[in-house]
Design a protein around this motif. Sequence first.
Motif, short mmCIF file in Angstrom:
data_model
loop_
_atom_site.label_atom_id
_atom_site.label_comp_id
_atom_site.label_asym_id
_atom_site.label_seq_id
_atom_site.Cartn_x
_atom_site.Cartn_y
_atom_site.Cartn_z
N GLU A 21 102.86 41.57 14.87
CA GLU A 21 102.81 41.22 13.44
C GLU A 21 102.33 39.77 13.28
OE1 GLU A 21 103.45 43.20 10.73
OE2 GLU A 21 103.57 44.81 12.20
N PRO A 22 101.55 39.51 12.23
CA PRO A 22 101.10 38.13 12.03
C PRO A 22 102.26 37.21 11.66
CG PRO A 22 100.37 39.53 10.21
CD PRO A 22 101.02 40.43 11.22
N HIS A 23 102.15 35.97 12.06
CA HIS A 23 103.14 34.94 11.74
C HIS A 23 103.01 34.53 10.27
CE1 HIS A 23 105.72 31.47 12.22
NE2 HIS A 23 104.77 30.70 11.73
N ALA A 24 101.78 34.48 9.78
CA ALA A 24 101.53 34.08 8.39
C ALA A 24 100.25 34.77 7.91
CB ALA A 24 101.37 32.57 8.30
N THR A 25 100.17 34.97 6.60
CA THR A 25 98.97 35.55 6.01
C THR A 25 98.59 34.78 4.75
OG1 THR A 25 100.20 37.14 4.66
CG2 THR A 25 99.51 37.87 6.86
N PHE A 26 97.36 34.98 4.33
CA PHE A 26 96.85 34.35 3.12
C PHE A 26 95.83 35.29 2.52
CE2 PHE A 26 94.29 31.65 0.46
CZ PHE A 26 95.20 30.73 -0.05
N ARG A 27 95.81 35.37 1.20
CA ARG A 27 94.80 36.19 0.52
C ARG A 27 94.36 35.50 -0.76
NH1 ARG A 27 98.92 40.89 -1.63
NH2 ARG A 27 99.20 39.98 -3.69
N MET A 28 93.07 35.72 -1.12
CA MET A 28 92.56 35.08 -2.32
C MET A 28 91.37 35.87 -2.88
SD MET A 28 92.92 32.61 -4.49
CE MET A 28 94.21 31.76 -3.62
N ALA A 29 91.41 36.14 -4.18
CA ALA A 29 90.26 36.72 -4.88
C ALA A 29 89.29 35.59 -5.19
CB ALA A 29 90.71 37.40 -6.17
N ILE A 30 87.99 35.85 -5.07
CA ILE A 30 87.00 34.79 -5.31
C ILE A 30 85.97 35.18 -6.37
CG2 ILE A 30 87.31 33.70 -3.07
CD1 ILE A 30 84.71 35.09 -2.18
N GLY A 31 86.22 36.26 -7.10
CA GLY A 31 85.30 36.66 -8.16
C GLY A 31 84.17 37.53 -7.65
N GLU A 32 83.04 37.49 -8.33
CA GLU A 32 81.87 38.29 -7.97
C GLU A 32 81.08 37.56 -6.89
OE1 GLU A 32 80.73 41.37 -9.46
OE2 GLU A 32 82.80 41.41 -10.13
N GLU A 33 81.14 38.06 -5.68
CA GLU A 33 80.44 37.42 -4.56
C GLU A 33 80.01 38.47 -3.55
OE1 GLU A 33 78.99 34.84 -3.91
OE2 GLU A 33 79.79 33.45 -5.37
N THR A 34 79.27 38.02 -2.56
CA THR A 34 78.84 38.91 -1.48
C THR A 34 79.90 38.94 -0.39
OG1 THR A 34 77.73 37.16 -0.23
CG2 THR A 34 76.41 38.33 -1.90
N ASN A 35 79.79 39.92 0.48
CA ASN A 35 80.70 40.03 1.61
C ASN A 35 80.61 38.79 2.50
OD1 ASN A 35 82.45 41.48 3.57
ND2 ASN A 35 80.61 41.41 4.82
N ASN A 36 79.41 38.29 2.75
CA ASN A 36 79.26 37.14 3.63
C ASN A 36 79.87 35.88 3.04
OD1 ASN A 36 78.04 38.43 5.82
ND2 ASN A 36 76.03 38.31 4.87
N VAL A 37 79.78 35.70 1.72
CA VAL A 37 80.45 34.55 1.09
C VAL A 37 81.96 34.70 1.25
CG1 VAL A 37 80.98 33.43 -1.11
CG2 VAL A 37 78.61 33.97 -0.52
N ALA A 38 82.49 35.89 1.03
CA ALA A 38 83.93 36.12 1.21
C ALA A 38 84.34 35.84 2.65
CB ALA A 38 84.29 37.55 0.82
#
Length: 137
Positions: A21-38
């Motif tokens: 299991e991961p020790h920590a996680t992070f997630r964030m929406a960034i709007g309308e973008e490409t997969n590579n920008v994400a």
Amino acid sequence: LWGKGAAGYGAAYWKSEIDSEPHATFRMAIGEETNNVAEYCGLRKCMERAVAAGDRHVVFEVDSDVVAKHMAKRDGYTCGSTDLRPYYEDCWKLGQKLTAKNIAWEVRHIYREYNQTADGLANLAIDDPAGNGPSQR
């Protein structure tokens, strides 16, 4: 067809390769973008964490082959995309900071089906922006 769409990224940190299991996680929406920008946004977040944490060896796994090749500068890949260039430069500078701190690092391509934790977090970021940010572990 490739293009912009609802995008987000997920990042997970394991203290050891044997941890299930991961020790920590992070997630964030960034709007309308490409997969590579994400992918670059997620990599940048992980690299910032690595610079602050001071681990001795760090492996960043991304499911964008393009981003992995840009960061490894292999197979003749250079980042010529004007859209991706600022993200690439940010990550490359963070890599230089890691190197200056004597932290061994690499960016490795991993197929999305083996990157389910980060992929799931990215989908949650888009679906539930109120829960974005670091995990509460």
